[in-house]
Design a protein around this motif. Sequence first.
Motif, PDB file in Angstrom:
ATOM      1  N   ASP A   1       0.858  -1.180   0.000  1.00  0.00           N
ATOM      2  CA  ASP A   1       0.000   0.000   0.000  1.00  0.00           C
ATOM      3  C   ASP A   1       0.902   1.239   0.000  1.00  0.00           C
ATOM      4  N   SER A   2       0.294   2.416   0.014  1.00  0.00           N
ATOM      5  CA  SER A   2       1.098   3.636  -0.152  1.00  0.00           C
ATOM      6  C   SER A   2       1.991   3.920   1.059  1.00  0.00           C
TER       7      SER A   2
ATOM      8  N   THR B   1       2.922  -0.454  -5.845  1.00  0.00           N
ATOM      9  CA  THR B   1       1.785  -0.122  -4.985  1.00  0.00           C
ATOM     10  C   THR B   1       0.498  -0.491  -5.725  1.00  0.00           C
ATOM     11  N   VAL B   2      -0.619  -0.261  -5.067  1.00  0.00           N
ATOM     12  CA  VAL B   2      -1.914  -0.710  -5.572  1.00  0.00           C
ATOM     13  C   VAL B   2      -2.347   0.078  -6.809  1.00  0.00           C
ATOM     14  N   GLY B   3      -2.895  -0.623  -7.772  1.00  0.00           N
ATOM     15  CA  GLY B   3      -3.506   0.074  -8.906  1.00  0.00           C
ATOM     16  C   GLY B   3      -3.421  -0.710 -10.190  1.00  0.00           C
TER      17      GLY B   3
ATOM     18  N   ALA C   1      -8.982  -1.902  -6.333  1.00  0.00           N
ATOM     19  CA  ALA C   1      -7.990  -0.876  -6.657  1.00  0.00           C
ATOM     20  C   ALA C   1      -7.838   0.130  -5.513  1.00  0.00           C
ATOM     21  N   SER C   2      -8.369  -0.214  -4.342  1.00  0.00           N
ATOM     22  CA  SER C   2      -8.319   0.729  -3.224  1.00  0.00           C
ATOM     23  C   SER C   2      -7.056   0.552  -2.395  1.00  0.00           C
ATOM     24  N   ASP C   3      -6.331   1.637  -2.225  1.00  0.00           N
ATOM     25  CA  ASP C   3      -5.106   1.631  -1.422  1.00  0.00           C
ATOM     26  C   ASP C   3      -5.397   1.264   0.031  1.00  0.00           C
ATOM     27  N   THR C   4      -6.530   1.692   0.555  1.00  0.00           N
ATOM     28  CA  THR C   4      -6.842   1.405   1.964  1.00  0.00           C
ATOM     29  C   THR C   4      -7.435   0.000   2.146  1.00  0.00           C
ATOM     30  N   HIS C   5      -8.220  -0.466   1.170  1.00  0.00           N
ATOM     31  CA  HIS C   5      -8.799  -1.814   1.291  1.00  0.00           C
ATOM     32  C   HIS C   5      -7.741  -2.899   1.103  1.00  0.00           C
TER      33      HIS C   5
END
Lengths: 469, 100
Positions: free
Chosen positions: A152-153, A179-181, A273-277
């Motif tokens: 994650d970020s 990182t996520v995406g 695609a959620s950085d927090t999830h």
Amino acid sequence: MSKDMSYEAVLARRGEIMKSSLGIDYASYESGSIAFDYEGMMSFGNFSLSDVTRIQNAGDVGRAPLIELHNLSKLARMVAPPGKGARILIKDEACNPSGSFKDRRASVSCYHAREVGYRGVMAATSGNYGAAVASQAARYGLDCIIVQECYDSRHVGQPEILEKARKCEALGAEVVQLTVGPELFYVFLSLLEETGYMNASLYTPFGIVGIETLGFEIATEVQKRYGKHPEVVVCTHAGGGNVTGTARGLQKAGATNTLVVGASVDLTGLHMASDTHFNQKSFTTGHTGFGVPFATNPDRTDTPRSAGRPLRYMDRYVLITQGEVFYITEALAVLEGLERGPAGNTSLAAAFALAKELEEDAIIVVQETEYTGAGKHPQAQLSFARANGIDVRFGNPADSVPGKSIILPEKPEQVTAVNQDLQRMRRSLIRNKVQGFSRQAITEEDILFLMAETKSDRQFVTGCLEELV
Amino acid sequence: MIAQGSWVTIERVVLEASARALNLPDETRVTPLRMWVKGTLLAEAAIGEKVSVITVTGRREHGTLLEVNPTYTVDYGSYIPELRQIGEQVKARLWGGAKE
């Protein structure tokens, strides 16, 4: 002049990069309308089942033991209605060289890569497939790059993916972590273009014919040992390849009456695609975040057409919660003496629930296990979940909320496989396919294609078309 | 200083937040897409400096020097008492009682 490596420019070159990295002319299978020649595409490379078996035998892939889980079956029988409680068998795919059935998928790709003369192979995966490609590439003397969505970020990595990175590196691969995406695909394409390696995607025909041996082995071994084909085979479902390849192998063995059940971990509500999830999940694959979209729109993969088309083969689709999978993973260890990775036990948790519905003499086969170890372990995952604010406790698993709670069953009676509405998913696939088409433009060939795509009859397809177009 | 030829991890921003895909959830869109790669350091440098490396496959990559001799810290996490409870329970159910 050097090439424009901007996001837009690389994505615009997607078609040519895919063509040179796959060597498959996907356009030759297109009809120009909705239909495409799926079986024609599947025969690319002319790998028969016996060719695949020969390749895999030479690489010590496949032929994993099929184990009857006497104790877990007995437990299911104890909590089932009288006369119910099927015999549960498991294909111990953790015995493959890199520790999962994914070696089967990688074996054909890497064999083909060497035959054609690619110097290396690449795959975009955060799962066991990375280790499988790394392992097979090592055997064939190919270079290997695995691209992972890993952090994650905050640069906090999912333990299971970190373990996979370690394993890939241990097997000699280069690991590129992101990182996520979804822009991972941009990095992946850039690297394919830079290296000229083969795209050993999970979704090429090679990635699917490699699993047909698994379905074939299950059918023939059960027939030999029990004098019949299994009533049910349960496959963990994510991108669709596992269900597709296993079902095709069962069909090739003549097990046409065996029910094929897909099972996914329920992560409803978590955005992929959620950085927090990202780090609120305790399962990085085999879950609904892949299972639902890839079933209803299989061609969203990293190949122009996906060879994994689960709705062609799935007879039933069930969901199971994270807590139930951890529960069954622990039960498998202490009742059967098999310590295996939780993600691979998704289908086992579903099978335990489904066994309670079936007659005592019925046979239900779980078609995989995976290796376990640091990171890929219930303890690692549950403590990571707690560290990320997830409420881990005993209770009724039906009350769990993905991303908020993991509820471990209080008793085996609570392990339940929740049916998903397959008709709705089939309708959704048809909706995705007919977008932009008028009713007049849809040909007879398209209707036959949609019938095959959804394992449905003409009435269902034409009914959907009347409603949607 | 980290010596030339050392095994290192580098980090690089692949896409700035402003250049990311449009269909992302908000929490992802505000972050850059970052990448980590390992390789052999091409010239002596300090942590935090811009460097180039040669990766395992022989590719040249550039980025910010993050770590030398990167190891693996993935582990089994903290002890989860509930797992032992599950184990005891299913054993008691199977071996300790008749069919209910």
